[in-house]
Every structure is written in structure tokens, then in C-alpha cells.
Design a protein around this motif. Structure first.
Motif, PDB file in Angstrom:
ATOM      1  N   LEU A  92     -74.495 -36.478  39.348  1.00 36.14           N
ATOM      2  CA  LEU A  92     -73.841 -36.745  40.623  1.00 36.14           C
ATOM      3  C   LEU A  92     -72.796 -35.702  41.005  1.00 36.14           C
ATOM      4  CD1 LEU A  92     -73.291 -40.611  40.415  1.00 36.14           C
ATOM      5  CD2 LEU A  92     -74.712 -39.414  42.077  1.00 36.14           C
ATOM      6  N   PHE A  93     -72.024 -35.247  40.023  1.00 36.35           N
ATOM      7  CA  PHE A  93     -70.814 -34.495  40.338  1.00 36.35           C
ATOM      8  C   PHE A  93     -70.813 -33.026  39.917  1.00 36.35           C
ATOM      9  CE2 PHE A  93     -69.300 -38.972  39.639  1.00 36.35           C
ATOM     10  CZ  PHE A  93     -69.221 -39.271  40.989  1.00 36.35           C
ATOM     11  N   VAL A  94     -71.793 -32.602  39.130  1.00 35.76           N
ATOM     12  CA  VAL A  94     -71.838 -31.198  38.735  1.00 35.76           C
ATOM     13  C   VAL A  94     -72.765 -30.449  39.682  1.00 35.76           C
ATOM     14  CG1 VAL A  94     -72.405 -29.572  36.907  1.00 35.76           C
ATOM     15  CG2 VAL A  94     -71.385 -31.768  36.329  1.00 35.76           C
ATOM     16  N   SER A 115     -71.636 -18.360  35.345  1.00 32.26           N
ATOM     17  CA  SER A 115     -70.378 -17.956  34.705  1.00 32.26           C
ATOM     18  C   SER A 115     -69.219 -18.843  35.146  1.00 32.26           C
ATOM     19  CB  SER A 115     -70.079 -16.486  35.038  1.00 32.26           C
ATOM     20  OG  SER A 115     -71.063 -15.634  34.496  1.00 32.26           O
ATOM     21  N   TRP A 116     -69.186 -19.214  36.421  1.00 34.69           N
ATOM     22  CA  TRP A 116     -68.146 -20.118  36.907  1.00 34.69           C
ATOM     23  C   TRP A 116     -68.285 -21.498  36.268  1.00 34.69           C
ATOM     24  CZ3 TRP A 116     -63.798 -19.194  39.575  1.00 34.69           C
ATOM     25  CH2 TRP A 116     -63.692 -17.969  40.271  1.00 34.69           C
ATOM     26  N   LEU A 117     -69.520 -21.980  36.131  1.00 35.97           N
ATOM     27  CA  LEU A 117     -69.731 -23.290  35.526  1.00 35.97           C
ATOM     28  C   LEU A 117     -69.310 -23.280  34.054  1.00 35.97           C
ATOM     29  CD1 LEU A 117     -70.731 -26.177  35.918  1.00 35.97           C
ATOM     30  CD2 LEU A 117     -73.030 -25.394  35.282  1.00 35.97           C
ATOM     31  N   LYS A 118     -69.621 -22.193  33.346  1.00 37.29           N
ATOM     32  CA  LYS A 118     -69.207 -22.086  31.948  1.00 37.29           C
ATOM     33  C   LYS A 118     -67.686 -22.048  31.834  1.00 37.29           C
ATOM     34  CE  LYS A 118     -73.324 -19.864  29.999  1.00 37.29           C
ATOM     35  NZ  LYS A 118     -73.887 -18.618  29.404  1.00 37.29           N
ATOM     36  N   LEU A 119     -67.030 -21.397  32.774  1.00 38.66           N
ATOM     37  CA  LEU A 119     -65.570 -21.374  32.774  1.00 38.66           C
ATOM     38  C   LEU A 119     -65.023 -22.796  32.906  1.00 38.66           C
ATOM     39  CD1 LEU A 119     -62.920 -19.701  32.836  1.00 38.66           C
ATOM     40  CD2 LEU A 119     -63.138 -19.671  35.324  1.00 38.66           C
ATOM     41  N   ALA A 120     -65.641 -23.581  33.800  1.00 36.44           N
ATOM     42  CA  ALA A 120     -65.222 -24.976  33.969  1.00 36.44           C
ATOM     43  C   ALA A 120     -65.434 -25.769  32.685  1.00 36.44           C
ATOM     44  CB  ALA A 120     -65.984 -25.620  35.121  1.00 36.44           C
ATOM     45  N   LYS A 121     -66.493 -25.489  31.969  1.00 38.90           N
ATOM     46  CA  LYS A 121     -66.766 -26.183  30.703  1.00 38.90           C
ATOM     47  C   LYS A 121     -65.767 -25.782  29.619  1.00 38.90           C
ATOM     48  CE  LYS A 121     -71.779 -26.621  31.434  1.00 38.90           C
ATOM     49  NZ  LYS A 121     -73.129 -26.214  30.963  1.00 38.90           N
ATOM     50  N   PHE A 143     -67.823 -34.320  32.115  1.00 37.85           N
ATOM     51  CA  PHE A 143     -68.523 -33.315  32.913  1.00 37.85           C
ATOM     52  C   PHE A 143     -67.529 -32.261  33.405  1.00 37.85           C
ATOM     53  CE2 PHE A 143     -67.213 -36.551  35.987  1.00 37.85           C
ATOM     54  CZ  PHE A 143     -66.755 -35.813  37.067  1.00 37.85           C
ATOM     55  N   PRO A 144     -67.984 -31.019  33.591  1.00 32.12           N
ATOM     56  CA  PRO A 144     -67.102 -29.968  34.110  1.00 32.12           C
ATOM     57  C   PRO A 144     -66.858 -30.180  35.598  1.00 32.12           C
ATOM     58  CG  PRO A 144     -69.334 -29.126  33.879  1.00 32.12           C
ATOM     59  CD  PRO A 144     -69.344 -30.511  33.289  1.00 32.12           C
ATOM     60  N   VAL A 179     -62.681 -21.784  45.661  1.00 30.64           N
ATOM     61  CA  VAL A 179     -63.333 -22.369  44.492  1.00 30.64           C
ATOM     62  C   VAL A 179     -62.257 -23.048  43.668  1.00 30.64           C
ATOM     63  CG1 VAL A 179     -63.151 -20.235  43.131  1.00 30.64           C
ATOM     64  CG2 VAL A 179     -64.822 -21.962  42.482  1.00 30.64           C
ATOM     65  N   GLY A 180     -62.577 -24.226  43.147  1.00 28.34           N
ATOM     66  CA  GLY A 180     -61.608 -24.966  42.365  1.00 28.34           C
ATOM     67  C   GLY A 180     -62.202 -25.455  41.057  1.00 28.34           C
ATOM     68  N   ILE A 181     -61.421 -25.389  40.006  1.00 27.54           N
ATOM     69  CA  ILE A 181     -61.806 -25.906  38.690  1.00 27.54           C
ATOM     70  C   ILE A 181     -60.650 -26.752  38.170  1.00 27.54           C
ATOM     71  CG2 ILE A 181     -62.195 -25.288  36.267  1.00 27.54           C
ATOM     72  CD1 ILE A 181     -63.736 -22.853  37.223  1.00 27.54           C
ATOM     73  N   SER A 182     -60.972 -27.902  37.608  1.00 25.02           N
ATOM     74  CA  SER A 182     -59.941 -28.723  36.986  1.00 25.02           C
ATOM     75  C   SER A 182     -60.494 -29.363  35.730  1.00 25.02           C
ATOM     76  CB  SER A 182     -59.438 -29.807  37.952  1.00 25.02           C
ATOM     77  OG  SER A 182     -60.468 -30.737  38.249  1.00 25.02           O
ATOM     78  N   LYS A 183     -59.593 -29.869  34.908  1.00 19.41           N
ATOM     79  CA  LYS A 183     -59.997 -30.666  33.751  1.00 19.41           C
ATOM     80  C   LYS A 183     -59.058 -31.857  33.654  1.00 19.41           C
ATOM     81  CE  LYS A 183     -58.551 -31.079  30.113  1.00 19.41           C
ATOM     82  NZ  LYS A 183     -57.688 -32.155  29.485  1.00 19.41           N
TER      83      LYS A 183
END
Length: 441
Positions: free
Chosen positions: A20-22, A167-173, A181-182, A200-204
Motif C-alpha cells: 500500500l505505502f511503498v 538507490s533512493w528506496l535503499k536509502l529509505a531502508k 516498511f521504508p 522528495v521525503g524520507i522518514s523513519k
């Protein structure tokens, strides 16, 4: 048998969230490259080290950040604040993120470790005072410096950097801890003259989530040219209505950081507080931040429900926010939501003990409380309290239907003004205790 069933259900929820979210694709701002790897800090060869760097040198980049208000600020928080203070947010070209170790409550040695990591990256990109740091993981342990510095050398030495989606998805992981989920989102926006730019945004974050600043790590990156002071104003405003309006468990970490970079790769005049597009971009950044922040709540540890607490018509915004936050953090409310129990008394109780700055915002004779369904069934709104009077003919079966939904809303209309605040939270389940009972192991 029961434990096996619980594990299978948890795995199924993780797969559902992933689907749903990735994202499967994305759009990314010009002039940035990212890289990540498994340095060995985390077990099972999991990604645990990432770097984002600005490669656009046509203009000096800008940076802004909002940090935790926890008094025990982690070394990367202290270090990054000093960098931003020293540079006034100008010329920041790299962010290093690591998971598995928070480098928090590690004293002077932890600060020295943070400085060594930043110095190494500064030397590799050929700049001084240009690197911010983010760390997440277990508190009270020092960084495994040989693995971190060795990993950084590998990323640069083997030129692992790229600007593609994978590469961006791996950074999120690489920044995930108990996340299932990333969290990566991206979008294009337009200025008034039609000029396009990208965010572009990444969070954890999944646990230890409580506002001021919300307990998480994250960054937003854009290719717009934005003056550093204007960027700070934008980010602070966005955080107030997004990352500071989420809660999972009421705990605040030592490492909370949200930062934003703007490298100016888009050929357009620099945006400052007096620019005609300042308010428009600020609004776009706020709405983008809300989407990113909500992903953290959707991944709340053990959560089965995503709940919007919507407080409307308050005399003051800060009072609407205080009431929304109090409801969202109430363990009794969260437990009732998990148990699908329409116990509106717990909601009213939380409103009553909210620490309001202006009690004119709360008039018992004007308050309305409802459950709002997010599916297509009717009635969509189930009134619980009308003008301060409890409803005696509540449809309990309809209440149970609404509370069984994975998404629902608690609406509180104070009727004392025109200020609104939305807060996002989740329920509290047995699994939350299981996850946090053995976190270090």
C-alpha cells in the motif's frame, strides 16, 4: 499455536503495508545522489548506512532543521545544530544517516565520533562544515567506528552513488529500525509562473513517537533555490502542522531530527520571505510533510488503526492542538480504539484534562463529539455528544462498525472559534508490548 498465528498475522500486515505505502516509482530533484550499504552494525546484512549528497555547484545550497526537545540530545543532534549555527544553514551538501546505533547518551566520546564521521565525509566531498548527521537505534552505545568509517570509504571509493529510484528506496531502508516498511514519497510542484520543482521525503519511525519534535528521523530535499532563513521558516511551519501532530505511544526520543535541503538546481530566482511564491511553496511543503508524517503513524508499532483526531472551531490554534494531542496520547482512548469500544467518556475525559492556555476555547455547553467513518457506508457521522449533551440513542452496532475500520476519525467541534488542528495517531495493541519488550535483543 497462538504465537504462530500472531507472527503470521504480523507478517501479513507488513506485506499489506509494503504493497500500500511503498512506491514503485518516483520523481527526484535535480543535483542529488544517494548511496547506502550494510556496514555490519545491524544483523542479517541489513542496510544500515546511507548518504545523500548535493552535486549541484551552480549555487550554494541551503539547509534547515527542527530537532528534539528532549534534554538528553544525542551526539548527532548536538553536532548538526552546531554546524547549522556556524554556517547559518548555507553550504550544506551531505547528510549521513545510520541505523542500529543512536549514538545517544554517549558523552564527549560520542561527540568526537560524530565529528570524525562528518570530517571524513567533508574531506571526501572537498568541503568544510558541509555535513549533517542522523543516527537511530539503541541508546547508550557508541558508534562502531570501524564499520561506519569503512562503509563511508566504500561508498565513495567504489562510487556507489546514484540518482535512480532503487538507490533512493535503499536509502529509505537504511534508516529503518522497527519500521515494517521504508517511508519514501516524492512529487512535482509548480510555482506561479509554471516553473516545476521536485520534493522528495524520507522518514523513519514506528515507536517512540510523540510530538515536539515528533520522535523520528527524516529529511526533505528539493531542487528549488530557497534562502536559508526562508527555508527554516517553511520547515518550522510545516513541522508544526505535520510531524508535531503525530503520536504513536507518547514517548519522545533523544535523536529526533527533521531537516530540509534546497540546492537551487532549478533555474529560477531565489525564494525568500518577501517572494510572491513564498506562501505557495510553504503550503506545498506543509502538505507534503503531512503525507510523510502520516506514514509514520500508519507504521506505528503493533498498530491496527490509523486515527485522525480532528479538533475544529477552537478559539486558538494552540488549544485545538493541545486537545487533539491529549486525545491522541491517551492510553485509555487508544486501548478503546483497539478494542473497538465506543467509550466516548474517555475522549471527553482527555479533553477535560488538556492543559489549555486559554479556557475560552472550551465551553462544555458547545462541545460536539462524533465518530466519522471513512468507508462509503452510512451514516458517515455518528454523533456521541451534541452541544455538551450525551446522546442517549447511540447506535452501538454502527459505532462498532466504524471502530472496526482500519481508518477512522474522531471529530471534536468546540464551537468557540475558527481555528482547527488535525492530529494523527493509532491504537495501542498487545503487539506494541511484544515489540518493545525485547527491542535490544
Amino acid at each position: 499455536m497462538r504465537a504462530t498465528k500472531c507472527i503470521l498475522q504480523s507478517a501479513s500486515k507488513t506485506l499489506d503495508k509494503y504493497a500500500l505505502f511503498v512506491p514503485k516509482t518516483g520523481v527526484f530533484p535535480k543535483g542529488y545522489e544517494v548511496a547506502s550499504l550494510a556496514s555490519g552494525v545491524k544483523k542479517n546484512n541489513a542496510l544500515d548506512l546511507g548518504i545523500i549528497r548535493n552535486v549541484n555547484k551552480s549555487r550554494k545550497s541551503s539547509a534547515a532543521a527542527v530537532f528534539t526537545t528532549n534534554r538528553f540530545k544525542a551526539a548527532p543532534v548536538q553536532f548538526s545544530r552546531k554546524v547549522l549555527d556556524a554556517t547559518s544553514g548555507e553550504g550544506i551538501d551531505a547528510i549521513v544517516v545510520n541505523s542500529g546505533c543512536a549514538n545517544a547518551v554517549t558523552g564527549e566520546l560520542g561527540l568526537q565520533d560524530a565529528g570524525k564521521v562528518a570530517t571524513q565525509v567533508n574531506e571526501l566531498i572537498g568541503e568544510k562544515n558541509s555535513t549533517l548527521l542522523m543516527s537511530t537505534g539503541v541508546i547508550g552505545q557508541r558508534l562502531q567506528m570501524d564499520k561506519i568509517t569503512g562503509g563511508i570509504q566504500t561508498l565513495f571509493g567504489q562510487n556507489k552513488f546514484s540518482s535512480d529510484f532503487d538507490s533512493w528506496l535503499k536509502l529509505a531502508k537504511s534508516i529503518c529500525t522497527t519500521d515494517t516498511f521504508p517511508k519514501l514519497i516524492s512529487a512535482k510542484f509548480s510555482l506561479s509562473d509554471g516553473t516545476e520543482y521536485t520534493l522528495v521525503g524520507i522518514s523513519k519511525g514506528a515507536g517512540m513517537i510523540c510530538p515536539n519534535m515528533a520522535t523520528l528521523l527524516g529529511f526533505i530535499v528539493t531542487d528549488l533555490p530557497i534562502k536559508s532563513s526562508a527555508l527554516q521558516t517553511m520547515l518550522t511551519g510545516a513541522v508544526t502542522r505535520s510531524f508535531n501532530c503525530i503520536s504513536v505511544d507518547g514517548d519522545m526520543s533523544t535523536n529526533d531530527t527533521i531537516c530540509m535541503l534546497a540546492n537551487g538546481a532549478v533555474d529560477t530566482p531565489v525564494i525568500d520571505e518577501s517572494s510572491s511564491d513564498f506562501k505557495k511553496v510553504s503550503s506545498q511543503v506543509t502538505e507534503f510533510s503531512k503525507q510523510l508524517a502520516q506514514l509514520v503513524v500508519r507504521d506505528g508499532e503493533g498498530a491496527t488503526k490509523f486515527v485522525t483526531v480532528n479538533v475544529k472551531n477552537s478559539a486558538e490554534f494552540k488549544d485545538a492542538r493541545t486537545i487533539a494531542e491529549t486525545i491522541a496520547n491517551s492510553m485509555l482512548v487508544k486501548s478503546a480504539l483497539y478494542g473497538q469500544d465506543a467509550n466516548w467518556g474517555r475522549i471527553l475525559c482527555a479533553i477535560g484534562y488538556s492543559k489549555l492556555g486559554n479556557y475560552e476555547s472550551l465551553d462544555e455547553s458547545k462541545i460536539n463529539v462524533s465518530f466519522i467513518a471513512t468507508d462509503n457506508s452510512t451514516p458517515r457521522e455518528l454523533k456521541l455528544i451534541a452541544n455538551g449533551v450525551p446522546q442517549l440513542d447511540i447506535d452501538e452496532s454502527r459505532a462498532s462498525e466504524i471502530l472496526s475500520l482500519s481508518d477512522l476519525e474522531v471529530l471534536v467541534d468546540l464551537g468557540t472559534g475558527s481555528e482547527d488542528c488535525q492530529f494523527w495517531t493509532c491504537d495501542l495493541s498487545h503487539e506494541y508490548v511484544t515489540i518493545n519488550g525485547d527491542y535490544r535483543s
